[in-house]
Design a protein around this motif. Structure first.
Motif, short mmCIF file in Angstrom:
data_model
loop_
_atom_site.label_atom_id
_atom_site.label_comp_id
_atom_site.label_asym_id
_atom_site.label_seq_id
_atom_site.Cartn_x
_atom_site.Cartn_y
_atom_site.Cartn_z
N ASP A 1 55.49 109.88 -17.12
CA ASP A 1 56.17 109.62 -18.39
C ASP A 1 55.68 110.56 -19.49
N ILE A 2 55.51 111.83 -19.15
CA ILE A 2 55.06 112.82 -20.14
C ILE A 2 55.91 114.08 -20.01
N GLU A 3 55.88 114.90 -21.07
CA GLU A 3 56.48 116.23 -20.96
C GLU A 3 55.49 117.24 -21.51
N PRO B 1 49.05 124.68 -13.13
CA PRO B 1 48.02 125.13 -14.07
C PRO B 1 46.70 125.37 -13.34
N ALA B 2 45.84 126.21 -13.93
CA ALA B 2 44.55 126.51 -13.30
C ALA B 2 43.50 125.52 -13.80
N PRO B 3 42.58 125.09 -12.93
CA PRO B 3 41.49 124.24 -13.40
C PRO B 3 40.72 124.93 -14.51
N GLY B 4 40.34 124.19 -15.54
CA GLY B 4 39.65 124.78 -16.68
C GLY B 4 40.58 125.07 -17.83
N GLU B 5 41.85 125.20 -17.53
CA GLU B 5 42.87 125.48 -18.54
C GLU B 5 43.16 124.21 -19.35
N ASP B 6 43.62 124.35 -20.59
CA ASP B 6 44.12 123.20 -21.36
C ASP B 6 45.64 123.19 -21.29
N ILE B 7 46.23 122.02 -20.94
CA ILE B 7 47.68 121.93 -21.05
C ILE B 7 47.99 120.92 -22.15
N HIS B 8 49.19 121.01 -22.74
CA HIS B 8 49.52 120.17 -23.89
C HIS B 8 50.67 119.25 -23.51
N LEU B 9 50.47 117.97 -23.79
CA LEU B 9 51.41 116.96 -23.30
C LEU B 9 51.85 116.04 -24.41
N ARG B 10 53.05 115.46 -24.21
CA ARG B 10 53.55 114.45 -25.15
C ARG B 10 54.21 113.34 -24.34
N PRO B 11 53.90 112.07 -24.64
CA PRO B 11 54.55 110.97 -23.92
C PRO B 11 56.04 110.96 -24.18
N LEU B 12 56.82 110.55 -23.16
CA LEU B 12 58.25 110.40 -23.37
C LEU B 12 58.47 109.20 -24.28
N PRO B 13 59.52 109.25 -25.08
CA PRO B 13 59.74 108.16 -26.04
C PRO B 13 59.92 106.82 -25.34
N GLY B 14 59.31 105.79 -25.91
CA GLY B 14 59.48 104.42 -25.39
C GLY B 14 58.67 104.11 -24.16
N ARG B 15 57.77 104.99 -23.74
CA ARG B 15 57.02 104.75 -22.51
C ARG B 15 55.57 104.35 -22.74
N LEU B 16 55.17 104.25 -23.99
CA LEU B 16 53.79 103.84 -24.25
C LEU B 16 53.65 102.34 -24.07
N ARG B 17 52.55 101.91 -23.43
CA ARG B 17 52.26 100.48 -23.26
C ARG B 17 50.92 100.20 -23.93
N TRP B 18 50.85 99.08 -24.64
CA TRP B 18 49.61 98.74 -25.34
C TRP B 18 49.00 97.51 -24.71
N MET B 19 47.70 97.57 -24.56
CA MET B 19 46.99 96.42 -24.00
C MET B 19 45.78 96.07 -24.83
N ASP B 20 45.48 94.76 -24.81
CA ASP B 20 44.31 94.27 -25.52
C ASP B 20 43.05 94.83 -24.86
N ALA B 21 42.15 95.39 -25.67
CA ALA B 21 40.97 96.05 -25.10
C ALA B 21 40.08 95.06 -24.38
N ALA B 22 40.00 93.83 -24.89
CA ALA B 22 39.09 92.85 -24.28
C ALA B 22 39.71 92.19 -23.06
N SER B 23 40.93 91.67 -23.18
CA SER B 23 41.53 90.88 -22.09
C SER B 23 42.32 91.74 -21.11
N GLY B 24 42.79 92.88 -21.52
CA GLY B 24 43.62 93.71 -20.66
C GLY B 24 45.07 93.28 -20.63
#
Lengths: 350, 281
Positions: free
Chosen positions: A274-276, A319-342
Motif C-alpha cells: 500500500d505504498i508508492e 534498489p541497491a542495499p544501502g540506498e535510500d528510497i522514498h515512499l508515500r502511503p496510498l490514500p486511505g490505507r493507513l491503519r491506527w492502533m492503540d500503542a498499549a492494547s494493539g
C-alpha cells in the motif's frame, strides 16, 4: 439446514485455559476458517464441535439442535483429520463406505454415494488398494472422499493440507474449494496457514490465546485488521507497524504529516504493497537493507524511524542495499492502533 | 571388507550363545529321544505312549492350554482397553497388574496352594464366616474339576500380564485418531472395537498368543505345586521320567512332543493371524 452455533464455549485443561468463552455462528453452507498460530485453541474448538473433546462450559448447536452432550457419532457430521486417519486395514472402497455402513445405509445407496465421492476426488482407480499403497496426496483425497460420501450437513477439517508438499497443497486447495462449493456443506476449516484461510474461506475467525480476535470476510481481515496481532499474522509479508508519537492531532513521518486519531504514543499499520515510490522530499525515506526479487514483485526490507519495514515494489525495480528510497502511503490505507492494547482505533466500517 | 564383516562380528557372541546353550542341547535331546542303545529307534516314543499317564498328560495339557490362553487373551484385551481410559495413575495400575510376572511359577503355585489347600486361607475364611462346617478339599484326586479350576485361576493370575504387556505396547502404536475417526463416522464403542481397534491390534495379538501358548505348553511348576501327581501334564511327566525313573530317553521323547506342539501352535498363529504387509499402518 445446518447452522452451527458456538454458545459461550470455554475449555480448560486443568489450569490451562484453551478456549475463553468463544461465541461463533456459522451460517448454513458457509465455509469458515479458524485461523491462528499453534496453541491458539483452534483445533480444540474443532474437537469440541466434533464431540471428541468435552467443553468445560457452553453449548454447541448444530441445525438448531443442542449436541453439547451427544457423542460424536450422534452429531451428524464428518471430519477430515490432519494425518488423515484413513484406516490402514481397509481398502479405499471400505474406507469411503465406512460412514454409510455405520449408518446402516442399504448397499445400493452406499455404492452410489461411494462412487460419487470417489469420482469427485478422482480416486476411482485406487478403490481396491490399501492406503499404504497410496501417496500422501491420494490418502488425503481418500480422507475427503470418506467425509463427503456420507453427504454430511457439517464438515470439519483439521489442517487437512498441512502434510502435503507445497505444489500439491496449492492444487488440492483449489480442488477442495470447488468440491465443497458444489456440495454446499457447512464447513469449518482449521489452519495456521493464512493463505489457505484467505483463499478458501467465506469468513475467517482469527484466534489467539483461546479468543476470537476478529471474525470477518478475508478481504476485511486483510485490509482492516482488528488488532496488531491480526495484521501481523494475516498477509505475506505481514503488515508493517511503526510506533510513533502523535502531538496536536498529527504524526510526522519524513516529509509527511498524517492526521492521527489520538495524541501520545500510537501505532501506524501499513501493508507493504500500500505504498508508492516518490521523489526525495515528497515522502519518507527508507534505508534499504535487503532486496529480494520474487519474480512477480520485489520485496524490500529497510529501516524507517528506527523500525523495520517490508515493502513491495514492482519486479523491475531493484534498489541497491544501502540506498535510500522514498515512499508515500496510498490514500486511505493507513491503519491506527492503540500503542498499549494493539486494538485498531478506526475499526472497519462494514 | 571391514564394513561387511562388522555386523557379523557384532552378532557373533549372541549366535555363539544360542548355539552352545540352545541349538546343541536341542539336537542332543532329539538324538536322545530317537536312540535306543546304539541304534536309532522309536522305542522311547512307544514307551511314552504306552505309559498309563501319557493320555492323561496330553489331555490335561490341552485342557489347561485351551481354557487358559483364550481367557487370558480376553482378560488382557479388556484390561488394556481399560488402561487407555485411565488418565491418572495409569502407570501405577499397569505396574501392579504386572507384579505377578516377577514371581517365579513355583512361588506363585505355593501362594495359591496356601490359599486353596485343606487348611488354607479360603477354607479358614469360609469357616470363620460360618458358610462351611468343615474344610473342603479342592486339590485332590477326587476333585479333578476343582483342581483344574484352581490351576486355571493360578495361571490367570500369574501369566495374564505377559499378554497384557504385549497388547498395551501394541495399543500404543495405534494412533487414537483411528478410533476418533470411527466415532465421528457413526461407529458405536463396540463397532469401533470390532472394526477398528481389534484388526489394528492383530499383529500384537499374534505375538502375545505365540508367546503365551508356547509358555502354556511348558507349564509345570504351578501344576506340580497345586496338583502334585494328581494332575499329570506333559512337562511334569518329562520331569518324572528324567528324575524319578531315570529314563532320559523317554523324558527326551516328551520334550520333543512339547517342542512339536509349540512349533505347530506357532505356525497356526503365524498363518491364521497373518496381517498382509499392505494392510499394516
Amino acid at each position: 439446514m445446518a447452522e452451527i452455533v458456538i454458545d459461550g464455549i470455554r475449555k480448560a485443561f486443568g489450569a490451562v485455559v484453551a478456549l475463553e468463552r468463544v461465541e461463533l455462528r456459522v451460517a448454513d453452507g458457509e465455509f469458515l476458517a479458524l485461523l491462528g498460530p499453534s496453541g491458539c485453541g483452534k483445533t480444540t474448538l474443532l474437537r469440541v464441535i466434533a464431540g471428541l473433546e468435552s467443553q468445560s462450559e457452553g453449548r454447541v448447536l448444530i441445525g438448531g439442535r443442542d449436541v453439547s452432550r451427544l457423542p460424536p457419532r450422534a452429531r451428524g457430521l464428518a471430519m477430515v483429520f490432519q494425518n488423515y486417519a484413513v484406516f490402514p486395514h481397509m481398502t479405499v472402497r471400505d474406507n469411503v463406505a465406512f460412514g454409510l455402513r455405520m449408518a446402516g445405509a442399504e448397499a445400493a445407496r452406499t455404492d452410489r454415494q461411494v462412487r460419487r465421492a470417489s469420482e469427485l476426488l478422482h480416486i476411482e482407480p485406487y478403490l481396491d488398494r490399501y492406503p499404504s499403497q497410496l501417496s500422501g496426496g491420494q490418502r488425503q483425497r481418500v480422507a475427503v472422499a470418506r467425509a463427503l460420501a456420507v453427504e454430511p450437513s457439517v464438515l470439519l477439517m483439521d489442517e487437512p493440507l498441512s502434510n502435503l508438499d507445497a505444489l500439491l497443497r496449492l492444487e488440492m486447495r483449489a480442488e477442495l474449494k470447488s468440491v465443497l462449493r458444489a456440495a454446499g456443506t457447512t464447513t469449518i476449516y482449521v489452519t495456521h496457514d493464512q493463505t489457505e484461510a484467505m483463499g478458501l474461506a467465506d469468513r475467517i475467525a482469527v484466534l489467539q490465546d483461546g479468543r476470537i480476535q476478529q471474525l470477518d470476510r478475508p478481504a476485511t481481515i486483510y485490509s482492516h485488521p482488528a488488532t496488531r496481532f491480526v495484521g501481523g499474522f494475516v498477509g505475506s509479508p505481514p503488515m508493517n507497524f511503526l510506533e510513533l508519537a502523535a502531538a496536536g492531532g498529527a504524526v510526522r513521518l519524513g516529509a509527511l504529516t498524517f492526521p492521527a486519531p489520538a495524541d501520545g504514543p500510537i501505532v501506524l499499520g501499513l501493508r507493504g504493497e500500500d505504498i508508492e515510490e516518490v521523489t526525495a522530499g515528497a515522502g519518507f525515506p527508507l534505508a534499504v537493507l535487503v532486496v529480494e526479487p520474487m519474480g512477480s514483485h520485489t520485496l524490500v526490507t529497510g529501516q524507517v524511524a528506527g523500525h523495520r519495514m517490508r515493502v513491495v515494489l514492482p519486479s523491475e525495480r531493484l534498489p541497491a542495499p544501502g540506498e535510500d528510497i522514498h515512499l508515500r502511503p496510498l490514500p486511505g490505507r493507513l491503519r491506527w492502533m492503540d500503542a498499549a492494547s494493539g486494538a485498531a482505533i478506526n475499526p472497519p466500517n462494514p | 571388507m571391514r564394513k561387511t564383516l562388522a555386523p557379523y562380528l557384532l552378532i557373533a557372541p549372541s549366535l555363539l550363545f544360542l548355539a552352545v546353550l540352545f541349538l546343541v542341547p536341542l539336537v542332543q535331546t532329539i538324538r536322545l529321544a530317537f536312540r535306543a542303545g546304539q541304534a536309532w529307534s522309536l522305542g522311547n516314543f512307544a514307551r511314552m505312549a504306552n505309559d498309563l499317564n501319557f493320555s492323561d498328560a496330553v489331555l490335561n495339557t490341552f485342557r489347561i492350554v485351551l481354557i487358559v490362553v483364550p481367557l487370558q487373551l480376553l482378560l488382557a484385551i479388556g484390561m488394556s482397553l481399560m488402561l487407555r481410559h485411565i488418565r491418572r495413575g495409569r502407570d501405577l495400575v499397569l505396574w501392579i497388574w504386572s507384579i505377578p510376572l516377577g514371581i517365579s511359577d513355583l512361588a506363585a503355585g505355593l501362594v495359591w496352594l496356601a490359599i486353596l489347600n485343606d487348611r488354607g486361607y479360603l477354607n479358614s475364611a469360609l469357616f470363620d464366616l460360618g458358610l462351611i462346617s468343615a474344610p473342603h478339599s479342592y486339590l485332590t484326586y477326587e476333585t479333578p474339576a476343582a483342581l483344574l479350576g484352581a490351576i486355571v485361576l493360578a495361571e490367570l493370575w500369574r501369566a495374564t500380564a505377559i499378554v497384557l504387556v504385549v497388547l498395551v505396547a501394541g495399543l500404543q502404536l495405534v494412533p487414537k485418531e483411528y478410533a476418533e475417526a470411527a466415532s465421528v463416522f457413526g461407529a458405536s464403542p463396540w463397532q469401533i472395537f470390532r472394526r477398528v481397534t481389534l484388526p489394528l491390534l492383530r499383529p500384537s495379538i499374534q505375538t502375545a498368543l505365540i508367546l503365551r501358548t508356547v509358555l502354556a505348553f511348558e507349564m509345570f511348576a504351578i501344576v506340580l505345586a497345586l496338583g502334585g501327581r494328581n494332575m499329570p501334564v506333559l512337562v511334569s511327566e518329562a520331569y518324572n521320567w528324567q528324575y524319578a525313573n531315570q529314563d532320559y530317553g523317554v523324558a527326551a521323547a516328551y520334550a520333543v512332543v512339547v517342542m512339536l506342539l509349540s512349533l505347530a501352535a506357532t505356525l497356526v498363529y503365524l498363518r491364521v493371524l497373518r496381517t498382509p504387509p499392505e494392510q499394516l499402518a
